[in-house]
Scaffold this motif. Structure first.
Motif, mmCIF file in Angstrom:
data_model
loop_
_atom_site.group_PDB
_atom_site.id
_atom_site.type_symbol
_atom_site.label_atom_id
_atom_site.label_comp_id
_atom_site.label_asym_id
_atom_site.label_seq_id
_atom_site.Cartn_x
_atom_site.Cartn_y
_atom_site.Cartn_z
ATOM 1 N N PHE A 1 9.999 35.277 15.581
ATOM 2 C CA PHE A 1 11.282 35.319 15.104
ATOM 3 C C PHE A 1 12.241 36.644 14.749
ATOM 4 N N GLY A 2 13.197 36.661 15.022
ATOM 5 C CA GLY A 2 14.116 38.175 14.954
ATOM 6 C C GLY A 2 15.208 37.786 14.711
ATOM 7 N N LEU A 3 16.077 38.941 14.837
ATOM 8 C CA LEU A 3 17.627 38.664 14.898
ATOM 9 C C LEU A 3 18.418 39.885 15.923
ATOM 10 N N ARG A 4 19.760 39.692 16.308
ATOM 11 C CA ARG A 4 20.176 40.291 16.944
ATOM 12 C C ARG A 4 21.506 40.829 16.321
ATOM 13 N N VAL A 5 21.732 42.347 16.462
ATOM 14 C CA VAL A 5 22.594 42.909 15.779
ATOM 15 C C VAL A 5 23.628 43.511 17.273
ATOM 16 N N THR A 6 25.047 43.131 16.811
ATOM 17 C CA THR A 6 26.124 43.711 17.808
ATOM 18 C C THR A 6 26.581 45.087 17.227
ATOM 19 N N TYR B 1 20.308 35.268 13.691
ATOM 20 C CA TYR B 1 18.907 35.094 13.922
ATOM 21 C C TYR B 1 18.601 34.357 15.089
ATOM 22 N N ILE B 2 17.380 34.781 15.670
ATOM 23 C CA ILE B 2 16.847 34.066 16.819
ATOM 24 C C ILE B 2 15.741 33.747 16.893
ATOM 25 N N ALA C 1 25.590 51.702 18.485
ATOM 26 C CA ALA C 1 26.670 52.098 19.040
ATOM 27 C C ALA C 1 27.193 51.477 20.234
ATOM 28 N N ASP C 2 26.341 51.012 20.995
ATOM 29 C CA ASP C 2 26.901 50.401 22.259
ATOM 30 C C ASP C 2 26.451 48.915 22.209
ATOM 31 N N GLU C 3 25.416 48.487 23.125
ATOM 32 C CA GLU C 3 24.723 47.407 23.372
ATOM 33 C C GLU C 3 24.235 46.866 21.938
ATOM 34 N N TYR C 4 23.937 45.549 22.070
ATOM 35 C CA TYR C 4 23.333 44.708 20.800
ATOM 36 C C TYR C 4 21.896 45.293 20.739
ATOM 37 N N GLU C 5 21.209 45.140 19.659
ATOM 38 C CA GLU C 5 20.070 45.354 19.385
ATOM 39 C C GLU C 5 18.976 44.102 18.846
ATOM 40 N N LEU C 6 17.787 44.201 19.250
ATOM 41 C CA LEU C 6 16.806 43.182 18.613
ATOM 42 C C LEU C 6 15.955 43.795 17.567
ATOM 43 N N HIS C 7 15.711 42.891 16.570
ATOM 44 C CA HIS C 7 14.699 43.311 15.555
ATOM 45 C C HIS C 7 13.900 42.086 15.609
ATOM 46 N N TRP C 8 12.544 42.449 15.665
ATOM 47 C CA TRP C 8 11.450 41.378 15.521
ATOM 48 C C TRP C 8 10.732 41.259 13.937
ATOM 49 N N CYS C 9 10.315 40.211 13.596
ATOM 50 C CA CYS C 9 9.595 40.157 12.267
ATOM 51 C C CYS C 9 7.899 40.086 12.692
ATOM 52 N N SER C 10 7.445 41.064 11.928
ATOM 53 C CA SER C 10 6.133 41.315 12.020
ATOM 54 C C SER C 10 5.550 39.961 11.438
#
Length: 418
Positions: A30-35, A42-43, A16-25
């Motif tokens: 390795f992860g990704l950023r969603v705005t 991917y980051i 809804a507001d700021e970006y979120e980070l999702h990390w790989c197990s």
């Protein structure tokens, strides 16, 4: 913490507001950023030389999850070896800079005259046409030596030797590479290019004889007489402008590029001078005019909407190359004469025919003196005090024209030469 897969990514909802980070197990770091706009990038995050480093890999869609994971693993491997991928990327990008890109940056950053810009651009697209898209760091000494010899012996088109163009072209290349050495650096501050490959030409430059061409003394009067008569019968505006431009060059010794671009706001007919605020040597100068030069300017036609003294229908708005007039002048002179030869003719008349001090002629042609006394104690910009000298040169030319006309009509000119 889930494993990042295509199915997982496709089901993500934007925050809804700021970006979120999702990390790989599965792949740590390795992860990704969603705005909030739904953009997925991917980051990878790790530590290099004791410091945390987060690196952007790229957008989802450009990279698949598996492709991004593989890039992340390469980056993490580099970090464990003590290499920061960001620094490596910067170094690689600097090493890929092309000659064309260097030239564009040089032309943008340097305060160059239009003539210098044109010369640089001409050599980049002709002399170094095959190198334009090459990384400038890939140009080596062997390439330089081979191309220099080609231009020197065959020219850019293979039509014949062009040693002057070889010298000029590789002087341009040397300047561009020196600029690249200063501007493009590795992350540690060292230059991407260690040395300038043009240095291989040390002591190989072609020695060129100085140009000394000018109108022969015996033909100066005939040339001036021809120009006066041509002016009276000029059949269109461009022809008239060309003739007057050539006459002004002979009467003043001005450079063709500066005189041809002269505008009326830099002409003072009452006080008898023309002003050049930014000439080739960057020394602003006020050049005094002889009565003959003033007469030419006073009778010039002013064109509404065109500020130039020597207007033309061409794109620039002014005469750039009085080629046809110079061709006819050359026929009268009996040898090929260029606009710069008129500058040499003016100087020679001053020195040899009018007995003027060399320093005064140098000043009138806007050559700033080298000596300390002359540079710091003489007036080198406002040269109205040299009007008598420029008048003597113009009067000598006028006298030679009268003699030439008298000779042509069969008159006795002994008294005239006295």
């Amino acid at each position: 913490m889930p494993k990042l897969t295509k199915t997982y990514v496709d089901k993500l909802n934007p925050p809804a507001d700021e970006y979120e980070l999702h990390w790989c197990s599965e792949t740590k770091g390795f992860g990704l950023r969603v705005t909030p706009a739904g953009k997925v990038t991917y980051i990878v995050q790790g530590r290099v030389r004791g410091k945390s480093a987060r690196i952007t890999i790229g957008a989802h869609g450009i990279f698949t999850v598996d492709q991004a994971r593989e890039v992340a693993r390469e980056h993490l491997r580099s970090m464990r070896m003590g290499t920061d991928p960001r620094e490596a990327a910067k170094e690689e990008a600097a090493a890929r800079v092309t000659l064309r890109q260097v030239a564009d940056a040089y032309l943008r950053d340097r305060p160059l005259k239009d003539s210098s810009k044109e010369a640089i651009e001409r050599h980049v697209v002709t002399t170094f046409a095959a190198w334009q898209k090459k990384p400038v760091a890939s140009i080596n000494r062997e390439m330089v030596t081979k191309r220099f010899n080609e231009i020197k012996t065959k020219g850019t088109t293979g039509n014949g030797p062009a040693p002057g163009q070889a010298n000029q072209g590789f002087s341009v290349l040397r300047a561009l590479i020196n600029y690249a050495i200063r501007e493009y650096r590795k992350p540690d501050g060292s230059p991407v290019i260690a040395d300038n490959p043009v240095d291989v030409l040390y002591k190989k430059w072609v020695p060129l004889k100085p140009r000394v061409t000018r109108i022969p003394d015996s033909k100066i009067g005939a040339v001036w007489s021809f120009l006066r008569q041509s002016r009276e019968t000029a059949y269109n505006r461009d022809t008239w402008s060309s003739i007057d431009l050539v006459m002004m060059l002979l009467l003043t010794g001005l450079r063709i590029g500066e005189c041809s671009e002269l505008t009326w706001d830099r002409v003072n007919l009452e006080e008898g001078w023309v002003h050049f605020p930014d000439p080739k040597n960057s020394n602003p100068v006020w050049i005094p005019l002889s009565s003959q030069a003033l007469e030419i300017l006073k009778t010039r036609q002013r064109i509404k909407g065109n500020p130039h003294v020597f207007p033309s229908w061409g794109k620039s708005g002014h005469i750039r190359d009085p080629r046809d007039t110079m061709k006819k002048v050359s026929e009268v002179a009996g040898t090929k004469i260029t606009p710069h030869d008129l500058r040499r003719t003016f100087s020679d008349i001053g020195y040899a025919k009018c007995g003027l001090d060399v320093l005064k002629v140098e000043l009138l042609t806007n050559h700033v003196p080298i000596g300390v006394t002359a540079r710091h104690y003489l007036e080198t910009s406002h040269l109205q005090y040299l009007k008598p000298e420029t008048q003597r040169i113009a009067d000598w030319i006028e006298k030679e024209a009268r003699i030439a006309e008298a000779v042509a009509s069969g008159e006795n000119v002994v008294a005239m030469r006295a």
